[in-house]
Scaffold this active site. Structure first.
Site, mmCIF file in Angstrom:
data_model
loop_
_atom_site.group_PDB
_atom_site.id
_atom_site.type_symbol
_atom_site.label_atom_id
_atom_site.label_comp_id
_atom_site.label_asym_id
_atom_site.label_seq_id
_atom_site.Cartn_x
_atom_site.Cartn_y
_atom_site.Cartn_z
ATOM 1 N N SER A 116 -43.363 18.462 56.443
ATOM 2 C CA SER A 116 -43.807 18.572 55.058
ATOM 3 C C SER A 116 -44.348 19.979 54.841
ATOM 4 C CB SER A 116 -44.923 17.569 54.791
ATOM 5 O OG SER A 116 -46.072 17.963 55.526
ATOM 6 N N LYS A 117 -44.708 20.253 53.595
ATOM 7 C CA LYS A 117 -45.286 21.554 53.291
ATOM 8 C C LYS A 117 -46.582 21.746 54.093
ATOM 9 C CE LYS A 117 -45.940 24.384 49.306
ATOM 10 N NZ LYS A 117 -46.636 24.411 48.068
ATOM 11 N N ARG A 118 -47.334 20.648 54.170
ATOM 12 C CA ARG A 118 -48.605 20.734 54.877
ATOM 13 C C ARG A 118 -48.388 20.997 56.375
ATOM 14 N NH1 ARG A 118 -51.960 15.767 54.288
ATOM 15 N NH2 ARG A 118 -51.457 15.998 52.084
#
Ligand code: GLU
Length: 495
Positions: free
Chosen positions: A256-258
């Site tokens: 994910s982006k995180r």
């Protein structure tokens, strides 16, 4: 150029400029590029910028820089032109409108007035229900067109058959058959008049003569829709190849982006423009990225870009997802640091020294340092910590560190003064001629030779670890060596 696929392909890398360019995009570009160069075909860069809400200023430049940094160039694209342009989708608006109109006339699409909401804001269920309730689905085309001409807000939707099935083919997975009942009336043209990806990709790949399309497996769910649009327009499809997406380093799920941000914080780059800054060589990144989802055989791992061009094959791409392994990247980085010439390495470590405040204008010295560090570096960012002392006016050892094992400040001082004398008198600093006198000195002073070299290392470098001491002294030069030894002596005198 090479053996495998003699028919020149036309392939494209078609990123959306919606943010920074991820390693995954770099890999997709790379596979397309390899196929083009292997077959003597064309590699095309197409900017898919129809989602204006997500458009990020500067993203296009960053992505081009990233591709170039990896060593890729393109034969056609927004910056270099070509016979099939324009290569930015927002500049191709009329073309999509033309084919959307054709789809409407063939009754494969329709103007929909009951929603001006764009795809993405609608969930699948709602879209599926839509085809059962939309009053415009079977409306008279002339009437609907009049409404449009009168300025009524609308979108254009694909008219998905309610029955039957569609079969599409992926080179890695074979035929994929999907019941049309599970698909829906996707929006093809949004209320702002711009097409969504699904229409634009079909139109562009067709008009640009794309023969092979390598894109990640995240496009598999909408692949059947693309098959429908091709059939509705009566066009032949390119060969579709969907390599797997990446998984997180722990192998547990998609990144994910995180996750990307967390990796960055842990010193593991994931965006193309960060690798160089973080000390990685493009050669290493290319080799590493190519092997995430592709293999040549079960033993060969090192491939330069040219070797990849020669050896790459679509058949050996993997349909299953692979986890990122940064240990492997570090390994390749070391391999390529050693593989390039010392001159080349000198050029590449220069900015890292400069950033650390080292004056590296003496290129001859820089080359000697590069040669010395070449066998030791795993990452270019390590260069200043390993060899910054070569370029600094002064170094600042701790007095304590100048005192050898089982010695006190007084005996260390006596030894240091002897070292100074010896260094002043040595004919040269080579291992062959300086080693023995230092050993004799240690014996004379009844101390370990490690204490002699330890004092030298600390006073000259102020580092616990450094390149071999004789090479180090040679590069620093006698005058500076004596100056630093004397500074060490002063430090010991002050204890
Ligand atoms: N614009 C799409 C993306 O950025 C391209 C997908 C494709 O290659 O067809 O993912």
């Amino acid at each position: 150029m090479t053996t495998k696929n003699q028919t020149p392909v036309r392939v494209r890398f078609a990123p959306s400029p919606t943010g920074r360019t991820h390693l995954g995009s770099g890999r997709t570009a790379l596979y397309n590029y390899l196929l083009a160069r292997q077959t003597g075909g064309q590699f095309i860069l197409r900017i898919e910028d129809t989602d204006q809400k997500r458009y990020v200023e500067g993203a296009e430049e960053e992505l081009m820089q990233g591709l170039r940094w990896l060593g890729m160039d393109w034969d056609e694209g927004p910056d270099v032109g070509g016979d099939y342009g324009p290569y930015r989708q927002t500049e191709r608006r009329e073309l999509y409108a033309k084919y959307a109109r054709e789809l409407i006339e063939n009754r494969h699409a329709y103007y929909c007035f009951c929603t001006a909401k764009d795809e993405g804001q609608e969930d699948v269920k709602k879209r599926q229900q839509h085809r059962d309730i939309c009053p415009s689905r079977d409306a008279d085309i002339a009437e609907a067109s009049q409404k449009v001409a009168g300025g009524a807000a609308h979108v254009i939707r694909y008219k998905m058959p309610k029955e039957g099935s569609i079969t599409v083919e992926d080179a890695l997975r074979g035929e994929i058959t999907v019941e049309n009942a599970t698909l829906d009336d996707y929006i093809l043209v949004k209320s702002d008049g711009l097409p969504v990806y699904h229409l634009a990709v079909v139109v562009d790949d067709h008009l640009m003569g794309i023969t092979h399309a390598i894109r990640t497996s995240e496009w598999l769910p909408t692949f059947p829709l693309h098959g429908h649009i091709y059939a509705a327009l009566g066009w032949e499809q390119p060969t579709w190849i969907h390599p797997s997406i990446f998984l997180k380093p722990d192998g547990k799920g998609k990144m994910s982006k995180r996750d990307s941000e967390a990796l960055m914080e842990a010193g593991k780059p994931i965006f193309l423009s960060d690798f160089g800054k973080m000390g990685y060589l493009p050669e290493a990144v290319v080799n590493w990225a190519a092997l995430i989802g592709w293999s040549y055989d079960d033993k060969t791992e090192e491939f330069t870009l040219d070797e990849l061009i020669e050896k790459f094959s679509v058949e050996k791409l993997s349909p299953s997802p692979a986890a990122l392994n940064f240990t492997k990247l570090d390994h390749f980085n070391g391999v390529y640091i050693r593989a390039i010439s010392s001159d080349d390495l000198a050029e590449r470590i220069k900015p890292f020294f400069e950033e650390a405040g080292c004056a590296v204008s003496d290129s001859e010295k820089l080359l000697r340092v590069a040669t010395l560090l070449q066998v030791r570096l795993k990452n270019l960012t390590e260069a200043p910590a390993m060899g910054g002392f070569f370029f600094k006016e002064d170094v600042f050892p701790e007095a304590e560190s100048l005192i050898g094992k089982k010695m006190d400040a007084e005996s260390a001082l006596v030894l240091a003064r002897e070292i100074e004398k010896l260094v002043a008198d040595l004919p040269d600093f080579s291992m062959d001629s300086a080693n023995q006198p230092f050993r004799v000195l240690a014996a004379k002073m009844d101390t370990k030779v490690g204490n002699v070299f330890g004092f030298l290392r600390d006073s000259l470098t102020a580092q616990k670890v450094s390149p071999p001491i004789f090479d180090t002294m040679e590069i620093i030069g006698r005058e500076k060596v004596l100056e630093r030894i004397r500074k060490g002596i002063e430090l010991l005198e002050a204890v």
